[in-house]
Each structure stands twice: as C-alpha cells, then as structure tokens.
Design an enzyme around this catalytic site. Structure first.
Site, PDB file in Angstrom:
ATOM      1  N   TYR A 172       0.840  -1.189   0.000  1.00  0.00           N
ATOM      2  CA  TYR A 172       0.000   0.000   0.000  1.00  0.00           C
ATOM      3  C   TYR A 172       0.880   1.245   0.000  1.00  0.00           C
ATOM      4  O   TYR A 172       1.936   1.272   0.634  1.00  0.00           O
ATOM      5  CB  TYR A 172      -0.925  -0.030   1.229  1.00  0.00           C
ATOM      6  CG  TYR A 172      -1.928   1.098   1.285  1.00  0.00           C
ATOM      7  CD1 TYR A 172      -2.710   1.408   0.184  1.00  0.00           C
ATOM      8  CD2 TYR A 172      -2.085   1.844   2.451  1.00  0.00           C
ATOM      9  CE1 TYR A 172      -3.627   2.442   0.222  1.00  0.00           C
ATOM     10  CE2 TYR A 172      -3.009   2.876   2.512  1.00  0.00           C
ATOM     11  CZ  TYR A 172      -3.769   3.182   1.392  1.00  0.00           C
ATOM     12  OH  TYR A 172      -4.669   4.213   1.442  1.00  0.00           O
ATOM     13  N   TYR A 182      -3.182   5.342   8.778  1.00  0.00           N
ATOM     14  CA  TYR A 182      -2.639   3.999   8.525  1.00  0.00           C
ATOM     15  C   TYR A 182      -1.462   3.814   9.484  1.00  0.00           C
ATOM     16  O   TYR A 182      -0.302   3.951   9.111  1.00  0.00           O
ATOM     17  CB  TYR A 182      -2.201   3.886   7.069  1.00  0.00           C
ATOM     18  CG  TYR A 182      -1.983   2.474   6.563  1.00  0.00           C
ATOM     19  CD1 TYR A 182      -3.057   1.649   6.268  1.00  0.00           C
ATOM     20  CD2 TYR A 182      -0.695   1.973   6.365  1.00  0.00           C
ATOM     21  CE1 TYR A 182      -2.859   0.366   5.778  1.00  0.00           C
ATOM     22  CE2 TYR A 182      -0.490   0.697   5.863  1.00  0.00           C
ATOM     23  CZ  TYR A 182      -1.574  -0.095   5.575  1.00  0.00           C
ATOM     24  OH  TYR A 182      -1.367  -1.369   5.084  1.00  0.00           O
TER      25      TYR A 182
HETATM   26  P1  NAI Z   1      -8.500  -9.420   3.967  1.00  0.00           P
HETATM   27  O1  NAI Z   1      -9.133  -9.282   5.292  1.00  0.00           O
HETATM   28  O2  NAI Z   1      -9.293 -10.068   2.868  1.00  0.00           O
HETATM   29  O3  NAI Z   1      -7.119 -10.206   4.038  1.00  0.00           O
HETATM   30  C1  NAI Z   1      -6.242 -10.203   5.123  1.00  0.00           C
HETATM   31  C2  NAI Z   1      -6.116 -11.637   5.575  1.00  0.00           C
HETATM   32  O4  NAI Z   1      -5.000 -11.788   6.434  1.00  0.00           O
HETATM   33  C3  NAI Z   1      -7.332 -12.145   6.338  1.00  0.00           C
HETATM   34  O5  NAI Z   1      -7.851 -13.296   5.686  1.00  0.00           O
HETATM   35  C4  NAI Z   1      -6.750 -12.530   7.696  1.00  0.00           C
HETATM   36  O6  NAI Z   1      -7.390 -13.656   8.241  1.00  0.00           O
HETATM   37  C5  NAI Z   1      -5.313 -12.833   7.315  1.00  0.00           C
HETATM   38  N1  NAI Z   1      -4.352 -12.841   8.418  1.00  0.00           N
HETATM   39  C6  NAI Z   1      -4.145 -11.882   9.362  1.00  0.00           C
HETATM   40  N2  NAI Z   1      -3.162 -12.268  10.191  1.00  0.00           N
HETATM   41  C7  NAI Z   1      -2.723 -13.478   9.757  1.00  0.00           C
HETATM   42  C8  NAI Z   1      -1.726 -14.396  10.214  1.00  0.00           C
HETATM   43  N3  NAI Z   1      -0.972 -14.131  11.281  1.00  0.00           N
HETATM   44  N4  NAI Z   1      -1.556 -15.550   9.528  1.00  0.00           N
HETATM   45  C9  NAI Z   1      -2.301 -15.831   8.438  1.00  0.00           C
HETATM   46  N5  NAI Z   1      -3.254 -15.013   7.968  1.00  0.00           N
HETATM   47  C10 NAI Z   1      -3.461 -13.836   8.627  1.00  0.00           C
HETATM   48  O7  NAI Z   1      -8.063  -7.940   3.553  1.00  0.00           O
HETATM   49  P2  NAI Z   1      -7.297  -7.324   2.300  1.00  0.00           P
HETATM   50  O8  NAI Z   1      -7.478  -5.866   2.441  1.00  0.00           O
HETATM   51  O9  NAI Z   1      -7.723  -7.963   1.048  1.00  0.00           O
HETATM   52  O10 NAI Z   1      -5.768  -7.648   2.580  1.00  0.00           O
HETATM   53  C11 NAI Z   1      -4.932  -8.424   1.745  1.00  0.00           C
HETATM   54  C12 NAI Z   1      -3.633  -7.690   1.499  1.00  0.00           C
HETATM   55  O11 NAI Z   1      -3.912  -6.532   0.707  1.00  0.00           O
HETATM   56  C13 NAI Z   1      -2.945  -7.175   2.755  1.00  0.00           C
HETATM   57  O12 NAI Z   1      -1.555  -7.314   2.626  1.00  0.00           O
HETATM   58  C14 NAI Z   1      -3.309  -5.694   2.758  1.00  0.00           C
HETATM   59  O13 NAI Z   1      -2.415  -4.910   3.494  1.00  0.00           O
HETATM   60  C15 NAI Z   1      -3.225  -5.438   1.268  1.00  0.00           C
HETATM   61  N6  NAI Z   1      -3.828  -4.169   0.816  1.00  0.00           N
HETATM   62  C16 NAI Z   1      -5.138  -3.880   1.095  1.00  0.00           C
HETATM   63  C17 NAI Z   1      -5.694  -2.682   0.693  1.00  0.00           C
HETATM   64  C18 NAI Z   1      -7.128  -2.362   0.996  1.00  0.00           C
HETATM   65  O14 NAI Z   1      -7.544  -1.209   0.838  1.00  0.00           O
HETATM   66  N7  NAI Z   1      -7.948  -3.323   1.404  1.00  0.00           N
HETATM   67  C19 NAI Z   1      -4.902  -1.679  -0.060  1.00  0.00           C
HETATM   68  C20 NAI Z   1      -3.547  -2.101  -0.353  1.00  0.00           C
HETATM   69  C21 NAI Z   1      -3.035  -3.292   0.097  1.00  0.00           C
END
Ligand code: NAI
Length: 286
Positions: A172, A182
C-alpha cells in the site's frame, strides 16, 4: 499440467486474496489456500454451505474449486515458536500443523510442488494509533504479521517451487507517502515488504529462478481494511482524485496478480506494480 498456486490470506470472499484466487483459477491454476487459524472454522463452514457459491463463479460459468484449505498462522515459523497460551487457546487447539514450516511440509506431502505463491495478509494490532503512539510491541507485531510473514513463506516454500515460478504480495502507498490513519507501524511494515521484494527477487531468482513482485493496490473495503476505520473515506478520495475516476474492483487487482505470476511477465521481478487507478501518480488533490 496447469499451475498450482498457494494463496495465503483468504478468510472470506471480500478481500484481494479471494479475487487473486479467482483470477488464477480462471487462468487454469489449481488453488490451495492458507487461512488464518482463528478464521478457519467460519471460512470452511461458509464454503461448505455454499455461502460463497455466487462469488465462486468464473467468467466461463464454472465455479472456482478450492482444492484444499490449510490452517495457517504466518506469525509462527515452527511449533517451537508457538507460546503456550496460543497453543492451548481454543481457537487454535482444534487444529494442528499451522506454522509456516509445517504448512509448507503438508503442501509438499500432499502435492509435491507449487508454481505460484501469493501473500495476501497483513495484521497490525495498533493500526488505528498514530506512529508516535504505537508501542514497540505493536510495531513489531505489525512487521511480524505483515512483512516477515512473507520472508518466512518464501523461505519455506522456495524448495518446493518449480523453477520459473513466481510469488506476489500486496502493499500500500502508505509505505512511501504519509497516509494519516494507517498507523501502528503498518506503513513501516509495507516499506519493509517493498524493500524485501527487491532483495528476495535477487535471492530467489538466483537460488530457484523464482520471480518476486508486489502489487501496490488502491483502497478496497475488505474485512481487514474496515478494521482500520477510514476505508470509505479512502475509496471516496481515490474516486475523486485518481486519473481513472471509477470504482477499483478487487478483480482488477486479481487480474494484475494473474499477469505478474504468468509467463507474460517473465522479465518482471523485484517490482512494485501499482493497481490503483493511477492515484499514486497525483501530486495534488483535485
Ligand atoms: P483481507 O481481510 O481479505 O485479508 C487479510 C487476511 O489476512 C485475512 O484473511 C486474515 O485472516 C489474514 N491474516 C491476518 N493475520 C494473519 C496471520 N498471522 N496468519 C495468516 N493469515 C493472517 O483484507 P485485504 O485488504 O484484502 O488484505 C490483503 C492484502 O492486501 C494485505 O496485505 C493488505 O495490506 C493489502 N492491501 C489492502 C488494501 C485495501 O484497501 N484493502 C490496499 C492495499 C493493500
């Protein structure tokens, strides 16, 4: 044979991990998933009960098949690293073999090898706190869950990745420009992830002919993003100010990932690729 992908960080059908899984499945890949242990039960139950069937539909009309779901906690590398209070916690004690090393071993035993590794996970317990108010513990936890987790996954999966394979993570823009809100060291964690992308691209490229890239994605109202608290504002800001004034779909990031792990991107490694409607290029709010 189609390619086999392991995608870490799917626990529902709203996030980037799910969209990446779909884009890879649509391109013919076999999908294995790593799901955070505390979220495993509800995810598997929802899958089984057909709650995701609508969003499993691929462009050709078939439903995405998830071959296997592995419990995973990417904060722990080996069983020796797991503290007693976690091991005996009832959200964890029902499953086993969920440290990174054990999951890689299980995948090896079940399938032998993979071609694609996706890291789509992050966690920062103090994300709502400004950096100046973040504790050392919270900062290190953000780095552990959001940055080192990728180092560890790549380290343990590299030996079972077929040469020519690729890995991808999600980052991000808060890593390079200040995004108030953030917090908790999450901006620091993304900066580490992006820097590591370069170093790991070199090391994994030389060691296993594996490419390593990261996608800097625009805002999406995922479960993780909603926990930060200002995601709706970020989505509106992006819509108002990005060169492309349209909603950013998770599928667009999924397609970017599918391109980057495919042979079409065979010369791209160590890169941060923006999938954000171009917002990162702006220097002035409009
Ligand atoms: P999401 O909630 O779908 O995905 C995050 C996942 O990480 C969840 O399934 C959660 O259970 C898992 N998780 C957390 N701690 C964990 C651990 N210790 N071991 C295994 N799994 C773990 O949310 P999102 O937003 O799709 O996130 C996916 C990636 O995208 C992340 O790296 C996030 O930082 C990145 N991202 C998200 C943005 C947004 O606006 N949603 C923007 C830019 C990047």
């Amino acid at each position: 044979r189609g390619k086999r992908a392991f995608i870490a960080g799917i626990a529902d059908d709203n996030g980037y991990g799910w969209a990446i899984a779909k884009a890879l499945a649509a391109a013919g890949a076999e999908i294995l998933v790593g799901t955070w242990v505390p979220a495993l039960n509800i995810f598997e139950t929802s899958l089984r009960r057909g709650k995701f069937d609508e969003s499993r539909r691929l462009p050709n009309g078939s439903l995405m098949e998830i071959i296997k779901v592995y419990p995973l906690d990417a904060v722990y590398d080996t069983p020796e690293d797991v503290p007693d209070d976690v091991r005996t916690n009832k959200r964890y004690s029902g499953t086993s073999s969920w440290t990174v090393k054990e999951v890689a071993e299980s995948v090896k035993n079940d399938f032998g090898s993979i071609d694609i590794l996706v890291h789509s996970l992050a966690n920062g317990p103090e994300v709502t706190k400004p950096l100046l108010e973040t504790s050392r513990k919270g900062y290190l936890a953000a780095i552990s869950a959001s940055s080192y987790s990728f180092v560890s996954l790549l380290k343990h999966f590299l030996p079972i990745m077929n040469p020519g394979g690729a890995s991808i993570s999600l980052t991000y823009i808060a890593s390079e420009r200040t995004i108030p809100g953030y917090g908790g060291g999450m901006s620091s964690a993304k900066a580490a992830l992006e820097s590591d992308t370069k170093v790991l691209a070199f090391e994994a490229g030389r060691k296993g002919k594996i490419r390593v890239n990261t996608i800097s994605a625009g805002p999406l109202g995922s479960r993780a993003a909603k926990a930060i608290g200002f995601i709706e504002k970020m989505i509106e800001y992006s819509y108002a100010n990005a060169p492309l004034q349209k909603e950013l779909l998770a599928d667009e990031v999924g397609n970017t990932a599918a391109f980057l792990v495919s042979p079409l991107a065979s010369a791209i490694t160590g890169s941060v690729v923006y999938a954000d409607n171009g917002l990162n290029t702006m220097g002035l709010a409009t």
